[in-house]
Design an enzyme around this catalytic site. Structure first.
Site, PDB file in Angstrom:
ATOM      1  CG  ASP A 155      -2.039   0.905   1.198  1.00 20.39           C
ATOM      2  OD1 ASP A 155      -1.940   1.891   0.464  1.00 20.39           O
ATOM      3  OD2 ASP A 155      -3.035   0.674   1.893  1.00 20.39           O
ATOM      4  CB  ILE A 156       2.836   2.622  -2.750  1.00 25.74           C
ATOM      5  CG1 ILE A 156       3.385   1.193  -2.836  1.00 25.74           C
ATOM      6  CG2 ILE A 156       3.955   3.631  -2.949  1.00 25.74           C
ATOM      7  CD1 ILE A 156       3.936   0.825  -4.190  1.00 25.74           C
ATOM      8  CD  GLU A 157      -2.357   5.012   1.399  1.00 29.57           C
ATOM      9  OE1 GLU A 157      -2.929   6.098   1.571  1.00 29.57           O
ATOM     10  OE2 GLU A 157      -2.761   3.946   1.905  1.00 29.57           O
ATOM     11  CG  ASN A 158       2.014  10.576   3.591  1.00 29.30           C
ATOM     12  OD1 ASN A 158       2.339  11.686   3.213  1.00 29.30           O
ATOM     13  ND2 ASN A 158       1.418  10.352   4.743  1.00 29.30           N
TER      14      ASN A 158
END
Length: 562
Positions: free
Chosen positions: A381-384
């Site tokens: 989950d690749i975020e921010n």
């Protein structure tokens, strides 16, 4: 809480940069030509060190990501006072034409030969091939090959540098190796082909094999097998192999083998997953067997694996990898005939992708989780700003996933990221382009169509965002509609989102039915912990904020079959 960030435009730089012209005099005979044979040493930096390359200002290093092929590449940290020039000097033959190529990425990256020809690219956001040829002088016996960045333009990368032509050294060895035989394909995916062949023989010794796709050399290896990545799905490729020796003598071509890549590594081979998120560290986590019994759901996405310090995985960065509440839940799920996919990352916390020092370190940390639970799939989950907006970290994660697929046959890889109402943002598009460039062979690209300030039409916005993703996958990988859909996942948010968007059970049913009719690969939502009613309750961790029945969204999700 997971969310998405819209992209920002890139700055464009304009510079007036000159190139050198080759001027060699005194040649009488016409220049010779040579069959392709890379005479550079450590051309792909797979040794893990720079030698025999040297870099000005000690600004060159060997890194694990981003790479064009293999597991290593050159990184040059150009500064305001040093262009991080990295060079290698090799023996050459006089009056001979040589072909110089390299794969580079970054702003204003150069490739050339000292005192001779050069070429450059002003901006390469993914690996781009540079090519230039030059002819040696009548008495020239050495040439210095270089690549460099430009002052103040930041880091550049180079990989698979090739100088094709005969080696120098007096020409005492003029006998070429025998041609390789028995070239065959030993495996394929939607983006790679594995090859093997029988060894060649030589009067002195074979030093390497060059693998060609058509007339283009795509990789060089020292053994008798290779995997060619970065290919398009459902596409035919024809490969041959040539052997070479230390003197630069090159064999004839092997037999040709034509291979058509698979239609789609994940969804294209039947991978389907209905897997809502379950979080043991938040929101009054329910007993998973109770939920499974009431809904028929079989898979859960377990959140979140983070860094507990020193690139060591732990649930939420603090709960033990094994022996705690998360393992208890996983045991319960498996005892009831289900299974889990762990999610690495998320919106907040200390993330492995950002904190592990290299792609190989990240792959090793993820492998600990795979080994602990005998996993069939992993989700990143690749975020921010630390992961999603960081190009190097994006590449690190994708390279680690490529390594994990190679080391764990059958493992499915999922990447999850935010979106706009019309499809991937700049950062999402870059993630997809890097996956193609690296040859990561990602099975499912999952978007999160919520928290994008998209207004009240959550069904329409979700469909539009997914269609935008499909179009990006088609244009990047060359897939048809069916193959692109088969690599797509949707991960929604039940009830009220952080931005007060409302996905009702009726809307979620519409989304599920659309997902089934278009045969996508994965359907998830955030989160089972919230799959309980609390009308007027707002955005909270243990209920949806709307009127519904217990586990209603999970029951709907269980009807996803792809």
């Amino acid at each position: 809480m997971r969310t998405s960030t819209l992209g920002r435009p890139r700055r464009r730089l304009v510079a007036l940069l000159g190139t050198a012209a080759l001027a060699l005099t005194g040649a009488v005979a016409l220049p010779g030509s040579a069959e392709a044979a890379n005479i550079l040493s450590n051309a792909g930096f797979e040794s893990g060190g720079l030698s025999p390359w040297t870099c000005t200002g000690n600004l060159g290093s060997v890194v694990s990501s981003p790479v064009h092929s293999g597991s290593k590449a050159l990184q040059g940290a150009a500064s305001s006072s040093d262009n991080a020039k990295c060079s290698q000097t090799v023996a050459v033959q006089p009056n001979t034409t040589y072909s110089l190529t390299a794969w580079v990425r970054g702003n204003y990256v150069y490739l050339g030969v000292d005192g001779g020809a050069s070429t450059w690219t002003p901006s390469a956001s993914s690996y781009t091939q540079l090519s230039v040829s030059f002819t040696t002088g009548a008495s020239q016996t050495s040439a210095t090959i270089y690549t460099h960045g430009w002052y103040g333009q930041g880091t550049y990368w180079a990989d698979d540098i090739s100088l094709d032509g005969p080696g120098g050294g007096g020409g005492s060895d003029t006998q070429a190796p025998t041609a390789p035989t028995g070239l065959t394909s030993t495996g394929k995916t939607s983006s790679s082909v594995s090859l093997s062949w029988n060894a060649s023989s030589d009067n002195v010794g074979v030093t390497g094999y060059d693998v060609y796709n058509g007339s283009s050399r795509v990789t060089t290896v020292t053994g008798t097998s290779a995997t060619v990545g970065g290919l398009s799905a459902s596409t035919s490729y024809t490969f041959t192999v040539r052997a070479r020796d230390a003197a630069g003598n090159t064999s004839g071509a092997s037999n040709a083998v034509t291979v058509t890549t698979s239609a789609g590594g994940g969804g294209g081979t039947g991978f389907k997953q209905a897997a809502p998120y379950l979080y043991e560290g938040w929101g009054d986590p329910p007993n998973p067997q109770t939920v499974m019994s009431a809904t028929g759901i079989k898979w859960f996405t377990m959140a979140f694996v983070l860094d507990s310090g020193g690139c060591n995985p732990a649930w939420d960065g603090s709960r033990p990898l094994t022996g705690g509440a998360d393992q208890t839940a996983i045991n319960q799920i498996r005892a009831a005939g289900g299974d889990i996919v762990p999610s690495f990352g998320g919106w907040q916390g200390s993330k492995l992708g950002a904190n592990c020092s290299s792609a190989s370190a990240l792959a090793a940390a993820t492998q600990k989780v795979i080994d602990a639970y005998g996993l069939k799939a992993v989700d990143f989950d690749i975020e921010n700003t630390d992961e999603f907006e960081n190009e190097a970290v994006q590449a690190k994660i994708l390279t680690a996933l490529k390594t994990l697929k190679a080391n764990n046959p059958g493992l499915r890889t999922i990447v999850t990221f935010g979106t706009s109402t019309t499809g991937p943002t700049y950062y999402g598009n870059r993630l997809i382009e890097q996956a193609k460039s690296i040859g990561a062979d990602i099975d499912v690209f999952t978007i999160m169509p919520f928290d994008f300030g998209g207004g009240s039409d959550m069904y329409g916005n979700t469909v539009n965002a997914t269609e935008g993703l499909k179009n990006k996958l088609k244009s990047t990988f060359g897939w048809d509609d069916a193959t692109a859909y088969a690599h797509i996942g949707i991960s929604g948010m039940n009830g009220l989102s952080d931005q007060q968007e409302n996905t009702t059970p009726q809307i979620w049913t519409q989304i599920r039915d659309w997902a089934n009719s278009h045969h996508i690969a994965r359907l998830a939502y955030w989160a089972v912990n919230r799959d309980r009613p609390c009308p007027g309750g707002g955005v909270t961790s243990n209920c949806s904020g709307i009127s519904q029945t217990n586990w209603q969204f999970t029951s709907i999700t269980a009807g996803f079959t792809g």
